[in-house]
Every structure is written in C-alpha cells, then in structure tokens.
Design an enzyme around this catalytic site. Sequence first.
Site, PDB file in Angstrom:
ATOM      1  N   ASP A 297       0.865  -1.168   0.000  1.00  0.00           N
ATOM      2  CA  ASP A 297       0.000   0.000   0.000  1.00  0.00           C
ATOM      3  C   ASP A 297       0.909   1.227   0.000  1.00  0.00           C
ATOM      4  OD1 ASP A 297      -2.349   1.511   0.176  1.00  0.00           O
ATOM      5  OD2 ASP A 297      -2.147   1.674   2.343  1.00  0.00           O
ATOM      6  N   ASP A 531      -2.833  -0.554   5.865  1.00  0.00           N
ATOM      7  CA  ASP A 531      -3.101   0.123   7.136  1.00  0.00           C
ATOM      8  C   ASP A 531      -4.533   0.605   7.257  1.00  0.00           C
ATOM      9  OD1 ASP A 531      -3.056   2.146   5.277  1.00  0.00           O
ATOM     10  OD2 ASP A 531      -1.911   3.544   6.508  1.00  0.00           O
ATOM     11  N   ASP A 535      -7.915  -2.131   2.893  1.00  0.00           N
ATOM     12  CA  ASP A 535      -6.933  -3.194   2.664  1.00  0.00           C
ATOM     13  C   ASP A 535      -7.348  -4.523   3.286  1.00  0.00           C
ATOM     14  OD1 ASP A 535      -5.075  -1.369   1.427  1.00  0.00           O
ATOM     15  OD2 ASP A 535      -4.576  -0.637   3.431  1.00  0.00           O
TER      16      ASP A 535
END
Length: 771
Positions: A297, A531, A535
């Site tokens: 990410d 985070d 996700d």
Amino acid sequence: MDRKIIGLTLDEVNSRIKQGQQNNFDEDVSKSNKDIIKDNVLTLFNLLNLIIGICLALVGAFSNLFFMVIILMNITIGIIQEIRARNLVAKLSIINEDKSMVIRDGQEISISSDEIVLDEIVKLVAGDQVPSDMLVVSGQVEANEALLTGESDLIIKTKDHELLSGSFISSGSCYGQVIHVGKDNYATKIANEAKIHKPFTSELVSSIRKVAKFTSFVIVPLGLILFAEAFFFGDGELKSSVVASAAALLGMLPKGMVLLIMIALATAVAKLAKKEVLVQDMYSVETLAHVDVICLDKTGTITEGKMKLQETKILDPAYHEKFSEIIGSYLNNSSDNNITMQAIRNHYKTSTAYTANDVISFSSERKWGAMVLDSVGVIALGAPERLFKESELPTDIALAQKEGYRVLMMGISEQSFLSESELPNLKPLAILKIDDPIRANTNETLAYLKEEGVDIKVISGDNPVTVSNVARRAGLENSDKFIDLSELTSDEEVRSVVNEYRVFGRVSPQQKKILVEELKAQGHVVAMTGDGVNDVLALKEADCSIAMAEGDNATRQIANLVLLNSDFTTLPDVLFEGRRVVNNVTKVSSIFFIKTIYSLVLSILCALTAVAFPFIPIQITLLDLAIEGYPTFFLSFENDKRKVTTKFLPTALRRALPNAVLVILNVLFIYFYGNANNWAQIDITTLMYYMLIAVSAMAVIKACMPFNLLRVFLAITTTIGTYVAAMLFKGLLEISMLTSDTLPIFAILVIITFVGKLILDKLIVKDSVRA
C-alpha cells in the site's frame, strides 16, 4: 426546528431496539474452545500416536510411553496458537467505540455508537468518525473516506448525500439520518467478510501431515498384522506383542519434527518481537520466507502516512518577519482540519496576533479558504491555480508538483472585506510544499527485495499519478507503468492487467482482493501490506498479511504480522527469520525422516516374514531425544539468510534415503549373520541398535558440515553421548554390551557403512554441503 432535526422520540427508539434495528451487531463466526481442542486432538497425526499410546498403557508398558510427552506438547502448542489467533480475530472492529451526538426529542445527547438505531439523527462535526451509514439531512461537510476506499481526496457531502460508516469528517458540520445499522453497514460488511477465521498455511507442517496421511494407509493394517503375528506366532504374550508392533508404527510418525518446527517458529517470534514486529500467527514467519510477490500500500507503508510541511518559501520580503504571526493567526481562526491543514498546524504554532473576520472554510470544490485579518487584509490559502492566474505562478510550483509534492500558496490583499464567491486580486505571499515523506531506508529495502527475486506491486486507492510519483521517489523500478483501475468494470479485466503494471491506482477494496487472488492463482506466494479498512479483504486473502501499528484497528487484528514501529523496512528482518527457520529445519529434517523410511520398510518385511520388529518404543525414544532432539535443537538457532530454493518434503526425504537404506541393509545382514552363527537374540538386538545409532550419528555429522566450533561439539557429544546413554540404560533398553563376537563385526560394519554413505549420498542426494 423541523421534524428531521427533532429526531426520534424515546418510544420510537425503544420500538426499533425491540425490532433489532440497533447498531450493535456482533456475529461470532469463530470456533469455540471445544471445537479447537477437538480439531487439534483428533488430527490424524496425533490420533495415531494417541491410539498407540493407549494400547501401550493398557498392557502396562509404561516405560515405553515417554513419546507421549512430545505428542502432548504438540497438541498444547497447537491449541494455544489457535485460541490466541481466534481471540485476536474476534476483536476485529472497524468502528471505534467512540461516543456519538444524536438528536432525540429535540435534545442533543451523547450515546455510544452501538446504541444508535435506524432513522436516528446524528450530529457530525470536524474530527468525528461516521458511526453508521447515513444520509445528510442538513449542513455540509467534507468526508475523508481513505480508510474505506484508499482515496485520499476529500469528498463534499451535502443534503441527500450518503456518508459511509468508518469515514471521517474533515471539515464542516451536518445532521445525518441513519439508513443502515449493524450488519447492513458498509464497513461492517467488509469486517464480516474478513472476520472468518483463516486457517494457517505452513509447508513444513503440511508436509508432516502428508507423511502422516500416507503412513496411515499402512499403519492400521500393518499394526494388526504385526500384532497378530507376534501374539499368535511369537511367545503369545499380550504385552510384548503390543510393544513390538507399537515400535514399528511409532517410528513411521516423525513426531519430533513437529515439535522442532514449533520451537523454531516460536524462537523466531521472540526474536522478531525484539525488533518491534508482533507475530500474531507464527506460521506466517515461514510463509514470508517463500514470498515472491509483495503488494505494498502507498500511504502508511511506502510513505509515513503523515503529511508534513517540507518547505515554506516566502515570496514577499515585506512580510518575512511577521509571516509566522500571519499564518499562526490564520490557523487560530480556521476550523479546517483536513490532512493538509494538519501538516501546516504541526509545523506552525497558532497565534493571537491578529483577529479575523469573514472566515471562509476550505472546500474541495473551491480548493481555497480565506479570511480577513485586522490590519493585514485578506489572507487566502489554497491551490495555486485557484488563487492566481497561470502567468502569475512561480516556476517553483510546476517543479514541485512534478516531484510529487502537494503545493499550496498563500496570497494577500489589503482589501478589508471578503466574498465567498470571488477572491480579490491577491499578491503571492508564500509557497508551501507538503508531502507524505518516504520512509527512511525504503530505497534500500526495495532494492534488496528485488535482488532476492521478490516482485513488488504498489496497490493504492489513491490517484495513480500520485502513487506512481511516490513509487518513483521510493526507487521502485518501472514505476511509470501505472493504471487507473476505476476505469475497469469487470473482474476479468482486473485479472488481465495484473502482470502488465507495477503501480495500480484508484483500486477498490474488492479489486485489491481480486489482484491478490489472481497472483496466487498464477502460483505466486503473496504478501500484502496495508493500514486501512480498504486493505482488509486483500490482507485476508494474502498468504501473509502485514499491518502497520499506526493504521486502522481492523487491519491490525486481521494481519499475520504487525509492524509495531509501522516501518515496512523491517521486512528483511522477518524474511531472514523465515529463511533461518526453513533452511535450518530442512537441513536437519533428514535425521527425522530416516526413522520414518526404515520403520516403514522393516515393518513391511516383518509382516511378510512373520519376524518381530527389531526395536522397541523406548529404544526409539532414546534416539528421539539424543539423535533427533539434542543436536537439531541447537542447529535450528543458527543464522541462515539464503533464499529458499527447494521444496521441503522432497528434499528431506531424498537426504534421508541413503541413511535409511543403510539401516535396513545393516539390520538384514545382522539378522541373517547372527542367526547363522547362533548368536543370542539380545546380542543380535544390541548390534542392530548400535548400528542404528552409528548410521543416525552419521546423519547428524552430515548436517553439521561444514564444521564450526559449535557443530564439532554437537557432532562429538551426540555420537559419544548416545552410546554412553545406551550403555548406562541397557537394562531399560533391553540390550547388552558388545561381546568379543559382536565388537569386530560392529567395527567392520561401521567402516563399510561410512563408505556406503559416501557413495549413496553422491548418487541420491546430489547436492553440495550447505553452510
């Protein structure tokens, strides 16, 4: 006050609570303690060992039951690990337990978010997290849905616009009417999909289970045959018949191997904890050693996840000395609290030097905010192109934007009044360069992962151009190969582009999951970092999921690993620990599988010839402790960072095969030679057992090569110590000392076996000695 702002009456609230329309949904989809214990005790591997142990106990062969300690330890560790994982997953909650301000009977009251009911009127202000899906009925706010969608841009929400649970209010205030509660909320739907318990994946443990499954097909029939032959064609004693058949069956099950794997992984967990890595699933350490694709990410992973003001350039020298007071007064009088303003607030202190009038809050639509400061004039802060004509913009602006910075400008006018629809002519006052800093050592980490053959994919819900710029600054190769996944409409389209691009922008939570699924379908072992709530689905799908401690609570609960310092550059440390475990266990595994192979072959030969199995359980247990347990325990702690290039089970069996063949040949020779020379049965058994120790010790010596001080010590103490133990406990082991007849044969067989091992290793193993 109109009906919508009066809110629900107490009777209406109670009616909805009775109908189950409250925001307190909590579905328990995890396994109970009873189910976990049942699943661990009644595994095929443990069940076979337990049945053998029960049989031995029933006939009073208690001295042969020591192996049950290993089985009980295996079961205990498995139960504790699964209960711990279950409890962590059960805590998954995307909506924080914050208080919410609601309107009931025309009064504002503060309640817990799980007490909200359907149609509730909720008051939201800047800084609040939306507790339930709702429609705006009054007011205007800007919502940050980054945790849900990954998109960092603020979204204006006015009357009849939907606010999603889990999003944050960055500016403004509004009243919203709740349209979904509990399981119907957007965030809860994501949570429930991820909340299902995820079974661990471990090549090492699954390999042991394959061995147990294979041997189970022969253990039951062989056990019955060996028992029947010993009982009906032997001495007819029940106890000796059970002991003889149990030894054959126990040897086929590499019980010590499971314990060694768990101890090695537990050691890795403890070592990583010292490096601020929380391992919630110890098998994930092993999994990461096999990872060949990592999906990163952007926000909070490659970057620090916190916007910072990197540089301020004051353009008008006349305001140089009092600039801090001007911007400090602007911050003091502004209610704006988006991530950009937070970065400026973290850099400059607020000031009361100037009072403000006509304050206009920042909005994403206008892309500027402004106010009139007494004795200063109009101060505006916003996007450069919205404050000034293109021809008036300094060249620094274009350069900074190209480098991926978020650039704001501050303009000033001596005008003393302000219109919300139009700004006065402004003079450039300052340029503010803001960005989400790349984490320290990110470039080195990405370069290392590339060298180790790990492919990197950057998957973000943010703008693909922004993500590409961040990836470029982080040193990602081919960062210019990016795509906007919001333009793809079908799952098949998403799957088709997974290998064409390195950077994926505007990716929805479902699309992230699809990308991970496709990579796994192509045979890759995939790790995913994240985070935010957006996700969670991909983290759950990945072979190894890694969360940042500074991220959302949901990702921390669902992840296999949590980086407590929120620094993904510690991943090489985790990778090293995984490789250490896999390489060391693979290196010593041949010692364990020798017994599995020779026990299986000798059992079949004994069943075909009606001859008793040559060893008893207590003899096998001594080898479990002295040959398998002692040296391999210490060898498992050695550092070994080499890339894992082999499959565990084929490699282990191939390396064990030469030693197993030598054991079988020695047993057959001693049996025929001893009987031909009318040796006593105890002398035959003793020589067989001494040669079994010799061959096993040769395997330990091979695993210790190339030698260092520790390995020399282990090789010597294992070999000498096992023989000394055999002599000291010869009565318990039902053997004797070597005699004048058996000692010369023993010496000759050791020499022949050593030469035979060199030849068979060269023919079968065909791999070099590993450091």
